[in-house]
Design a protein around this motif. Structure first.
Motif, PDB file in Angstrom:
ATOM      1  N   VAL A 203       0.915  -1.188   0.045  1.00 42.03           N
ATOM      2  CA  VAL A 203       0.124   0.002   0.051  1.00 42.03           C
ATOM      3  C   VAL A 203       0.869   1.212   0.124  1.00 42.03           C
ATOM      4  CG1 VAL A 203      -1.834   1.291   1.431  1.00 42.03           C
ATOM      5  CG2 VAL A 203      -2.187  -1.105   1.002  1.00 42.03           C
ATOM      6  N   SER A 204       1.933   1.228   0.790  1.00 45.63           N
ATOM      7  CA  SER A 204       3.033   2.298   0.885  1.00 45.63           C
ATOM      8  C   SER A 204       3.634   2.608  -0.713  1.00 45.63           C
ATOM      9  CB  SER A 204       4.034   2.036   1.770  1.00 45.63           C
ATOM     10  OG  SER A 204       5.286   2.855   1.577  1.00 45.63           O
ATOM     11  N   MET A 205       3.775   1.415  -1.382  1.00 39.47           N
ATOM     12  CA  MET A 205       4.264   1.571  -2.722  1.00 39.47           C
ATOM     13  C   MET A 205       3.325   2.052  -3.579  1.00 39.47           C
ATOM     14  SD  MET A 205       6.348  -1.964  -2.966  1.00 39.47           S
ATOM     15  CE  MET A 205       8.112  -2.269  -2.516  1.00 39.47           C
ATOM     16  N   ALA A 206       1.881   1.705  -3.368  1.00 37.80           N
ATOM     17  CA  ALA A 206       0.801   2.118  -4.348  1.00 37.80           C
ATOM     18  C   ALA A 206       0.868   3.762  -4.046  1.00 37.80           C
ATOM     19  CB  ALA A 206      -0.254   1.500  -3.978  1.00 37.80           C
ATOM     20  N   SER A 207       0.944   4.221  -2.792  1.00 33.71           N
ATOM     21  CA  SER A 207       0.946   5.616  -2.285  1.00 33.71           C
ATOM     22  C   SER A 207       1.826   6.494  -3.222  1.00 33.71           C
ATOM     23  CB  SER A 207       0.659   5.913  -1.075  1.00 33.71           C
ATOM     24  OG  SER A 207       1.929   5.756  -0.525  1.00 33.71           O
ATOM     25  N   GLN A 208       3.131   5.887  -3.193  1.00 34.46           N
ATOM     26  CA  GLN A 208       4.111   6.406  -3.775  1.00 34.46           C
ATOM     27  C   GLN A 208       4.023   6.562  -5.426  1.00 34.46           C
ATOM     28  OE1 GLN A 208       7.293   4.052  -2.300  1.00 34.46           O
ATOM     29  NE2 GLN A 208       7.769   5.364  -0.602  1.00 34.46           N
ATOM     30  N   ILE A 209       3.412   5.442  -5.875  1.00 31.07           N
ATOM     31  CA  ILE A 209       2.968   5.489  -7.281  1.00 31.07           C
ATOM     32  C   ILE A 209       2.096   6.723  -7.683  1.00 31.07           C
ATOM     33  CG2 ILE A 209       2.054   4.378  -9.039  1.00 31.07           C
ATOM     34  CD1 ILE A 209       3.098   1.786  -7.816  1.00 31.07           C
ATOM     35  N   GLY A 210       0.903   6.851  -6.641  1.00 28.78           N
ATOM     36  CA  GLY A 210       0.204   7.879  -6.886  1.00 28.78           C
ATOM     37  C   GLY A 210       0.841   9.208  -6.813  1.00 28.78           C
ATOM     38  N   ASP A 211       2.014   9.428  -5.889  1.00 33.83           N
ATOM     39  CA  ASP A 211       2.484  10.554  -5.681  1.00 33.83           C
ATOM     40  C   ASP A 211       3.430  10.742  -7.130  1.00 33.83           C
ATOM     41  OD1 ASP A 211       3.777  12.726  -5.042  1.00 33.83           O
ATOM     42  OD2 ASP A 211       4.954  11.778  -3.132  1.00 33.83           O
ATOM     43  N   ILE A 212       3.993   9.789  -7.555  1.00 34.53           N
ATOM     44  CA  ILE A 212       4.933  10.078  -8.878  1.00 34.53           C
ATOM     45  C   ILE A 212       3.962  10.181 -10.041  1.00 34.53           C
ATOM     46  CG2 ILE A 212       6.560   8.912 -10.509  1.00 34.53           C
ATOM     47  CD1 ILE A 212       7.172   7.178  -7.909  1.00 34.53           C
ATOM     48  N   ALA A 213       2.833   9.830 -10.004  1.00 37.64           N
ATOM     49  CA  ALA A 213       2.052  10.004 -11.114  1.00 37.64           C
ATOM     50  C   ALA A 213       1.413  11.440 -11.283  1.00 37.64           C
ATOM     51  CB  ALA A 213       0.737   9.179 -11.265  1.00 37.64           C
ATOM     52  N   GLU A 214       1.114  11.873 -10.091  1.00 37.82           N
ATOM     53  CA  GLU A 214       0.771  13.550 -10.240  1.00 37.82           C
ATOM     54  C   GLU A 214       2.033  14.148 -10.312  1.00 37.82           C
ATOM     55  OE1 GLU A 214      -0.941  17.020  -7.716  1.00 37.82           O
ATOM     56  OE2 GLU A 214       0.679  15.725  -7.142  1.00 37.82           O
ATOM     57  N   SER A 215       3.190  13.821  -9.740  1.00 45.09           N
ATOM     58  CA  SER A 215       4.321  14.832 -10.229  1.00 45.09           C
ATOM     59  C   SER A 215       4.703  14.881 -11.636  1.00 45.09           C
ATOM     60  CB  SER A 215       5.559  14.226  -9.348  1.00 45.09           C
ATOM     61  OG  SER A 215       5.359  14.241  -8.128  1.00 45.09           O
ATOM     62  N   GLY A 216       4.448  13.683 -12.142  1.00 46.98           N
ATOM     63  CA  GLY A 216       4.910  13.629 -13.671  1.00 46.98           C
ATOM     64  C   GLY A 216       3.724  14.376 -14.395  1.00 46.98           C
ATOM     65  N   MET A 217       2.482  14.363 -14.040  1.00 49.87           N
ATOM     66  CA  MET A 217       1.490  15.259 -14.707  1.00 49.87           C
ATOM     67  C   MET A 217       1.570  16.601 -14.559  1.00 49.87           C
ATOM     68  SD  MET A 217      -1.708  16.920 -14.024  1.00 49.87           S
ATOM     69  CE  MET A 217      -2.293  16.382 -12.540  1.00 49.87           C
ATOM     70  N   LYS A 218       1.867  16.969 -13.148  1.00 51.05           N
ATOM     71  CA  LYS A 218       2.035  18.674 -13.112  1.00 51.05           C
ATOM     72  C   LYS A 218       3.393  18.995 -13.886  1.00 51.05           C
ATOM     73  CE  LYS A 218       2.748  18.445  -8.765  1.00 51.05           C
ATOM     74  NZ  LYS A 218       2.764  18.614  -7.163  1.00 51.05           N
ATOM     75  N   ARG A 219       4.453  17.948 -13.900  1.00 51.95           N
ATOM     76  CA  ARG A 219       5.706  18.412 -14.737  1.00 51.95           C
ATOM     77  C   ARG A 219       5.366  18.444 -16.154  1.00 51.95           C
ATOM     78  NH1 ARG A 219      11.079  19.607 -13.725  1.00 51.95           N
ATOM     79  NH2 ARG A 219      10.428  18.632 -11.650  1.00 51.95           N
ATOM     80  N   LYS A 220       4.417  17.606 -16.798  1.00 48.39           N
ATOM     81  CA  LYS A 220       3.914  17.823 -18.129  1.00 48.39           C
ATOM     82  C   LYS A 220       3.245  19.242 -18.292  1.00 48.39           C
ATOM     83  CE  LYS A 220       1.131  15.749 -21.648  1.00 48.39           C
ATOM     84  NZ  LYS A 220       0.164  14.600 -21.862  1.00 48.39           N
ATOM     85  N   MET A 221       2.396  19.637 -17.310  1.00 49.38           N
ATOM     86  CA  MET A 221       1.403  20.778 -17.393  1.00 49.38           C
ATOM     87  C   MET A 221       2.422  21.717 -17.256  1.00 49.38           C
ATOM     88  SD  MET A 221      -1.434  19.748 -18.603  1.00 49.38           S
ATOM     89  CE  MET A 221      -0.633  18.605 -19.348  1.00 49.38           C
ATOM     90  N   GLY A 222       3.709  21.909 -16.685  1.00 53.88           N
ATOM     91  CA  GLY A 222       4.520  23.009 -16.542  1.00 53.88           C
ATOM     92  C   GLY A 222       4.167  23.836 -14.878  1.00 53.88           C
ATOM     93  N   VAL A 223       3.284  22.993 -14.083  1.00 47.44           N
ATOM     94  CA  VAL A 223       2.864  23.681 -12.949  1.00 47.44           C
ATOM     95  C   VAL A 223       3.796  23.141 -11.731  1.00 47.44           C
ATOM     96  CG1 VAL A 223       0.786  24.350 -13.941  1.00 47.44           C
ATOM     97  CG2 VAL A 223       0.900  22.132 -12.540  1.00 47.44           C
ATOM     98  N   LYS A 224       3.816  23.740 -10.760  1.00 47.74           N
ATOM     99  CA  LYS A 224       4.556  23.421  -9.370  1.00 47.74           C
ATOM    100  C   LYS A 224       3.648  22.569  -8.702  1.00 47.74           C
ATOM    101  CE  LYS A 224       7.619  24.809  -5.472  1.00 47.74           C
ATOM    102  NZ  LYS A 224       6.647  24.284  -4.435  1.00 47.74           N
ATOM    103  N   ASP A 225       2.350  23.194  -8.229  1.00 47.57           N
ATOM    104  CA  ASP A 225       1.367  22.678  -7.431  1.00 47.57           C
ATOM    105  C   ASP A 225       0.114  22.729  -8.207  1.00 47.57           C
ATOM    106  OD1 ASP A 225       3.167  22.466  -5.097  1.00 47.57           O
ATOM    107  OD2 ASP A 225       2.984  24.929  -4.894  1.00 47.57           O
ATOM    108  N   SER A 226      -0.770  21.731  -7.601  1.00 51.05           N
ATOM    109  CA  SER A 226      -2.016  21.664  -8.012  1.00 51.05           C
ATOM    110  C   SER A 226      -2.998  22.812  -7.944  1.00 51.05           C
ATOM    111  CB  SER A 226      -2.646  20.338  -7.521  1.00 51.05           C
ATOM    112  OG  SER A 226      -2.879  20.378  -6.095  1.00 51.05           O
ATOM    113  N   SER A 227      -2.771  23.621  -6.653  1.00 51.15           N
ATOM    114  CA  SER A 227      -3.321  24.831  -6.571  1.00 51.15           C
ATOM    115  C   SER A 227      -2.504  25.407  -5.283  1.00 51.15           C
ATOM    116  CB  SER A 227      -4.920  24.629  -6.307  1.00 51.15           C
ATOM    117  OG  SER A 227      -5.191  24.218  -4.804  1.00 51.15           O
TER     118      SER A 227
END
Length: 264
Positions: A203-227
């Motif tokens: 579950v810890s690994m799955a949470s890290q995957i969620g974190d990484i996925a969101e980081s990758g998406m923000k990097r693609k969108m060129g934003v630092k934070d979601s809001s």
């Protein structure tokens, strides 16, 4: 000394906002029922509001419509039989498809993850009770907190510098250790068996995957934070990305292992 102060410059606002979120979250989990359902629905709605803001900035009415639709779908889903809840949980993803001229696959992927994760959290609290919802939250929080401090104190090789430059392998591995300890404590107190340590690490690994996925998406969108809703943390999506991955993983794998009864 300047480098050290910069390294920990975000700690104070993170701790203050984090403490407030802990109080709100624990209160919602403790009360359960409609209060917890409303809290989860609100969080999911805000996350989709943030997501749309990143993918299609400047169109506030679209953000509000899709965020509101998501919150309503999550809240209503828990009161319906699973067969009727599933199409309702997918509807906001398909409705939003028509609003976005690009990044549609990103929107659909994250929206479905948000909706199913919200449903999974409500299901855990309703079906398994306060203790197991607390276990899930603790695994995610300990993974994040232990990883944060270990990464800064130990340092070392970066986990994926192109996507998340602050994350290190030391922090990542420390998060697994922290999750295993949470699993051990709960296995002793619940009697479900030592395998809970392994499930906690997964579950810890799955949470890290969620974190990484969101980081990758923000990097693609060129934003630092979601809001900028939460001081020192960014947005709700920045704080709940780990919970998204963990809750969705448990929703799927829980059926296969009979969680928590199949761990003894």
């Amino acid at each position: 000394m300047k480098n050290i102060s910069e390294q920990w410059s975000d700690l104070k606002p993170r701790m203050g906002a984090g403490a407030a979120m802990v109080v709100i979250g624990l209160t919602g989990i403790a009360l359960g029922g409609t209060v917890f359902h409303l809290l989860v629905a609100l969080i999911c709605g805000v996350m989709v509001w943030e997501l749309v803001g990143m993918l299609r900035p400047g169109v506030r009415h679209v953000q509000l419509q899709l965020g509101g639709l998501t919150g309503l779908a999550v809240f209503a889903s828990i009161y319906l039989p699973a067969g009727f809840a599933l199409p309702l949980l997918l509807a906001p993803a398909l409705v939003g498809f028509g609003y976005l001229a690009r990044n549609r696959s990103v929107y659909i992927s994250f929206t479905v993850m948000i909706l199913l994760s919200g449903y999974g959290m409500m299901q855990i609290r309703d079906d398994l009770g306060f203790g197991w919802m607390l276990w899930l939250v603790l695994v995610v929080v300990v993974t994040d907190v232990v990883g944060y401090f270990a990464g800064r104190l130990i340092g070392g090789p970066k986990f994926w510098p192109a996507v998340s430059p602050k994350k290190t392998w030391s922090g990542t591995a420390a998060g697994w250790v922290g999750a295993a300890i949470v699993g051990l404590i709960f296995s002793i107190n619940t009697g479900v068996g030592i395998q809970l340590m392994g499930v906690s690490v997964a579950v810890s690994m799955a949470s890290q995957i969620g974190d990484i996925a969101e980081s990758g998406m923000k990097r693609k969108m060129g934003v630092k934070d979601s809001s900028n809703l939460i001081p020192g943390h960014g947005g709700l999506m920045d704080r709940f990305d780990g919970m998204l991955g963990a809750s969705l993983f448990l929703l799927v794998i829980g059926q296969a292992i009979g969680f928590p009864y199949g761990l003894g």
